[in-house]
Design a protein around this motif. Structure first.
Motif, mmCIF file in Angstrom:
data_model
loop_
_atom_site.group_PDB
_atom_site.id
_atom_site.type_symbol
_atom_site.label_atom_id
_atom_site.label_comp_id
_atom_site.label_asym_id
_atom_site.label_seq_id
_atom_site.Cartn_x
_atom_site.Cartn_y
_atom_site.Cartn_z
ATOM 1 N N ARG A 115 0.892 -1.332 -0.005
ATOM 2 C CA ARG A 115 0.021 -0.173 -0.012
ATOM 3 C C ARG A 115 0.860 1.222 -0.075
ATOM 4 O O ARG A 115 0.386 2.435 -0.647
ATOM 5 N N ALA A 116 2.040 1.339 0.762
ATOM 6 C CA ALA A 116 2.887 2.321 0.657
ATOM 7 C C ALA A 116 3.354 2.729 -0.518
ATOM 8 O O ALA A 116 3.687 4.098 -0.879
ATOM 9 N N ASP A 117 3.377 1.870 -1.479
ATOM 10 C CA ASP A 117 4.095 2.376 -2.986
ATOM 11 C C ASP A 117 2.776 3.075 -3.589
ATOM 12 O O ASP A 117 3.159 3.772 -4.922
ATOM 13 N N THR A 118 1.738 3.005 -3.202
ATOM 14 C CA THR A 118 0.486 3.870 -4.095
ATOM 15 C C THR A 118 0.603 5.473 -3.181
ATOM 16 O O THR A 118 -0.361 6.208 -3.853
ATOM 17 N N VAL A 119 1.001 5.607 -2.179
ATOM 18 C CA VAL A 119 0.820 6.971 -1.498
ATOM 19 C C VAL A 119 1.574 7.998 -2.334
ATOM 20 O O VAL A 119 2.649 8.052 -2.682
ATOM 21 N N THR A 120 0.617 9.019 -2.374
ATOM 22 C CA THR A 120 1.150 10.179 -3.255
ATOM 23 C C THR A 120 1.163 11.210 -1.994
ATOM 24 O O THR A 120 -0.015 11.572 -1.211
ATOM 25 N N ARG A 121 1.804 12.262 -1.841
ATOM 26 C CA ARG A 121 1.960 13.417 -0.943
ATOM 27 C C ARG A 121 2.658 14.427 -1.745
ATOM 28 O O ARG A 121 3.550 14.555 -2.483
ATOM 29 N N LYS A 122 2.125 15.535 -1.002
ATOM 30 C CA LYS A 122 2.705 17.089 -1.649
ATOM 31 C C LYS A 122 3.662 17.333 -0.317
ATOM 32 O O LYS A 122 3.498 17.567 0.604
ATOM 33 N N ARG A 123 4.934 17.552 -0.847
ATOM 34 C CA ARG A 123 6.021 17.894 0.081
ATOM 35 C C ARG A 123 5.757 19.080 0.650
ATOM 36 O O ARG A 123 5.421 20.137 -0.221
ATOM 37 N N PHE A 124 5.992 19.511 1.647
ATOM 38 C CA PHE A 124 5.879 20.564 2.354
ATOM 39 C C PHE A 124 7.175 21.511 2.405
ATOM 40 O O PHE A 124 8.502 21.159 2.796
ATOM 41 N N ARG A 125 7.043 22.657 1.561
ATOM 42 C CA ARG A 125 8.350 23.430 1.300
ATOM 43 C C ARG A 125 8.435 24.542 2.216
ATOM 44 O O ARG A 125 8.168 25.664 1.937
ATOM 45 N N GLY A 126 8.817 24.377 3.656
ATOM 46 C CA GLY A 126 8.934 25.317 4.604
ATOM 47 C C GLY A 126 9.660 24.957 5.961
ATOM 48 O O GLY A 126 10.121 23.801 5.857
ATOM 49 N N ASN A 127 9.185 25.532 6.972
ATOM 50 C CA ASN A 127 9.586 25.026 8.271
ATOM 51 C C ASN A 127 8.787 25.097 9.242
ATOM 52 O O ASN A 127 7.441 25.674 8.848
ATOM 53 N N LEU A 128 8.867 25.205 10.529
ATOM 54 C CA LEU A 128 7.934 25.414 11.475
ATOM 55 C C LEU A 128 7.193 26.730 11.442
ATOM 56 O O LEU A 128 6.141 26.867 11.893
ATOM 57 N N LYS A 129 7.969 27.692 11.191
ATOM 58 C CA LYS A 129 7.423 29.157 11.315
ATOM 59 C C LYS A 129 6.335 29.449 10.350
ATOM 60 O O LYS A 129 5.546 30.064 10.506
ATOM 61 N N ASN A 130 6.074 28.379 9.067
ATOM 62 C CA ASN A 130 5.356 28.656 8.226
ATOM 63 C C ASN A 130 4.373 27.629 8.204
ATOM 64 O O ASN A 130 3.661 27.481 7.216
ATOM 65 N N ALA A 131 4.099 26.693 8.919
ATOM 66 C CA ALA A 131 3.470 25.555 8.975
ATOM 67 C C ALA A 131 2.066 25.738 9.618
ATOM 68 O O ALA A 131 1.995 26.895 10.618
#
Length: 186
Positions: free
Chosen positions: A19-35
């Motif tokens: 199932r892990a092979d099918t996971v798609t996710r959008k990488r977060f391009r930031g740090n904790l300050k803009n999370a």
């Protein structure tokens, strides 16, 4: 003692890899300050860490970061301390299938939520917690460094030494998340 526990876990891990092979996710391009959102998957077999998690959640709320915690409690009945808390959902042993895979609506909802950051707190290597972390669609996944764990899903691993103290571990996570991608715009 559970019947065929190791065989069931081995098959559960096999199903997770598929199932892990099918996971798609959008990488977060930031740090904790803009999370804006943090998900925490917590092995609650030792509930003495709950006050530390509660303080962490409050600290993140003060920073205007929405924080949700999904706890796995390995018994049938939840302790009173873990009930009726707005930011905390719990799954129990009864919420797992034969192969120790979480099948509750809460776990599926948590997996599908695209948190900016996911923090795994799994000091005893609980498979249901590992399963949720691996399949999560979070932008950044953080967890405890473990040389024995194969196929870890983390973008950031923290080596907290032994024994691991939850408060120190969370401080390290915050420290490193504040340092990464400091020039990123989101």
């Amino acid at each position: 003692m559970e019947l065929f526990r190791e065989s069931r876990l081995r098959h559960g891990r096999y199903l997770l890899r598929k199932r892990a092979d099918t996971v798609t996710r959008k990488r977060f391009r930031g740090n904790l300050k803009n999370a804006r959102s943090i998900g925490i998957v917590w092995d609650a077999s030792d509930i003495s860490g709950f006050p530390v998690l509660s303080q962490f959640q409050q600290k993140m709320q003060d920073r205007n970061i929405e924080t949700r915690i999904l706890a796995y409690y390995p018994e049938k009945v939840l302790p009173d301390r873990l009930t009726a808390i707005r930011y905390l959902s719990c799954i129990r042993r009864d919420d797992l299938n034969f192969f120790y895979i979480p099948v509750s609506g809460e776990s599926e909802s948590f997996i599908k939520t695209s948190f900016d950051v996911l923090i795994e707190i799994n000091f005893s290597n609980s498979f249901p917690v590992e399963y949720i972390t691996t399949l999560s669609r979070a932008g950044i996944k953080t967890g405890l460094y473990d040389e024995k764990r194969n196929n870890n899903p983390y973008d950031l691993m923290i080596d907290a030494g032994k024994p691991v103290r939850l408060d120190e571990y969370l401080e390290n996570v915050i420290q490193y998340l504040e340092l990464i991608n400091t020039n990123a715009e989101n």
